[in-house]
Design an enzyme around this catalytic site. Structure first.
Site, PDB file in Angstrom:
ATOM      1  N   VAL A 115      41.943  42.362  45.909  1.00 52.62           N
ATOM      2  CA  VAL A 115      42.628  43.298  45.037  1.00 52.62           C
ATOM      3  C   VAL A 115      41.705  44.482  44.829  1.00 52.62           C
ATOM      4  CG1 VAL A 115      43.640  43.673  42.768  1.00 52.62           C
ATOM      5  CG2 VAL A 115      43.886  41.443  43.882  1.00 52.62           C
ATOM      6  N   CYS A 116      42.215  45.677  45.066  1.00 53.27           N
ATOM      7  CA  CYS A 116      41.471  46.893  44.775  1.00 53.27           C
ATOM      8  C   CYS A 116      40.126  46.872  45.508  1.00 53.27           C
ATOM      9  CB  CYS A 116      41.322  47.027  43.263  1.00 53.27           C
ATOM     10  SG  CYS A 116      40.762  48.644  42.688  1.00 53.27           S
ATOM     11  N   THR A 117      39.029  47.100  44.787  1.00 53.50           N
ATOM     12  CA  THR A 117      37.712  47.181  45.414  1.00 53.50           C
ATOM     13  C   THR A 117      37.113  45.814  45.716  1.00 53.50           C
ATOM     14  OG1 THR A 117      36.764  47.443  43.198  1.00 53.50           O
ATOM     15  CG2 THR A 117      37.150  49.451  44.496  1.00 53.50           C
ATOM     16  N   THR A 135      42.278  49.817  50.148  1.00 53.25           N
ATOM     17  CA  THR A 135      41.615  49.611  48.864  1.00 53.25           C
ATOM     18  C   THR A 135      42.043  50.765  47.970  1.00 53.25           C
ATOM     19  OG1 THR A 135      39.497  49.152  47.775  1.00 53.25           O
ATOM     20  CG2 THR A 135      39.496  50.881  49.469  1.00 53.25           C
TER      21      THR A 135
END
Length: 340
Positions: A115-117, A135
């Site tokens: 998730v995300c970074t 990302t």
């Protein structure tokens, strides 16, 4: 005996956290999976939060989360390994103890997701080499520079490349998790979960991370900010450059200069992009006819809408509606969703 049998027949999901993780990156997938269980997911998900040494994880908000599992002690097969992001991602990606556990657990997981970074951690662990990933848009360039063997695409909300899934920033974790639920249990349960979450079901993977109207102009330029808000809320009205200039009390030439400086496009193209984005959402989330969608979004006809879809996405509306929730090929016109 019964509890051990039930445990074996659950989809075991391990969420990996660390200090300064984004709490929404944890809450979005765990919350959606929990709702899926309550609405009858079979087999249900067994959701676990793991950290190194089972240490409590301090989120970036300051809220401390107690971990249920020590990563070092996790054994057996996992259905899904999810690594979250947050401002602590770079420290996490530099922690060889964490990377070693992520590598070990990934080898025993049916699928791996970030998730995300959290993609920083997967990349540092060598799990994203020669894969297409995404990302958070604000961190994508840095990830690409740091890991040249990873094909970073900052456009889509989420990407699946084989058994590895990556998602964009924060709430796109919901879109990714809904896609996983649909893969596991079908669209009916995914729609039910989305309704319970009061979210759209579900934004297609190839939808741009940033709508041009979320990439807000500088706060000091109130005129452009007011006009973009007016456009988004009045798609069926007269939004010609002349009408917008009259509303703002400036000349058409000055209006064009302002839009070019703050949005990177002309007023006419900005209006067309806003209408096309709204129409694309209705195509993917409703059963309305193309003619009805055209009327609701301010297009003169279904044919005008068709041409707008071809320009922005490279496909017709009917084709967009039939497309699965997977990103178009890299470099395809569909990546230009927020352009002129």
């Amino acid at each position: 005996m019964r509890s051990s049998v039930e445990h074996r027949h659950r989809r075991r999901v391990l969420i990996v956290a660390y200090d300064d993780a984004q709490i929404l990156d944890i809450a979005c997938p765990s919350g959606a999976l929990d709702i899926a269980n309550r609405y009858g997911a079979q087999p249900p998900y067994a959701i676990e939060l793991g950290t190194l040494g089972r240490r409590a994880a301090r989120s970036s908000t300051g809220i401390v989360l107690a971990a249920g599992q020590s990563l070092q002690a996790v054994a057996g097969r996992l259905d899904t390994l999810i690594v979250v992001g947050g401002i602590g991602c770079e420290d996490a990606a530099a922690d060889e103890r964490l990377l070693g556990q992520v590598r070990r657990l990934a080898a025993h997981s049916r699928r791996v997701a970030s998730v995300c970074t959290g993609a920083y951690v997967l990349a540092a662990a060598g799990l994203l080499d020669h894969r297409r990933v995404t990302t958070h848009w604000g961190w994508a360039d840095r990830l690409a520079r740091r890991h040249p063997a990873v094909a970073v695409d900052p456009g889509p909300l989420y990407i699946s490349d084989g058994d590895v899934y990556t998602s964009a920033g924060v709430t796109s974790a919901l879109d990714l998790t809904l896609a996983l639920i649909e893969d596991d249990h079908g669209p009916t349960l995914a729609r039910t979960v989305a309704r319970e979450l009061v979210t759209h079901l579900h934004r297609p993977a190839d939808q741009a991370q940033i709508s041009m109207f979320l990439a807000a102009p500088p706060p000091g330029d109130r005129l452009v900010r007011d006009l973009t808000g007016h456009i988004a809320g009045h798609l069926t009205e007269d939004l010609s450059p002349a009408a917008l200039a009259a509303r703002a009390g400036v000349s058409r030439r000055h209006l064009t200069r302002l839009f070019t400086a703050h949005l990177g496009t002309t007023p006419a193209r900005a209006v067309r992009a806003a209408r096309t984005e709204a129409a694309a959402h209705l195509v993917r989330s409703s059963a309305l006819s193309m003619a009805a969608i055209a009327r609701r979004c301010g297009f003169g006809s279904a044919e005008t809408l068709r041409q707008a879809f071809l320009h922005h996405y490279g496909v017709t509306g009917d084709r967009l509606r039939r497309m699965p929730d997977t990103p178009p090929p890299r470099g395809a016109p569909g990546q230009q969703t927020s352009g002129p």
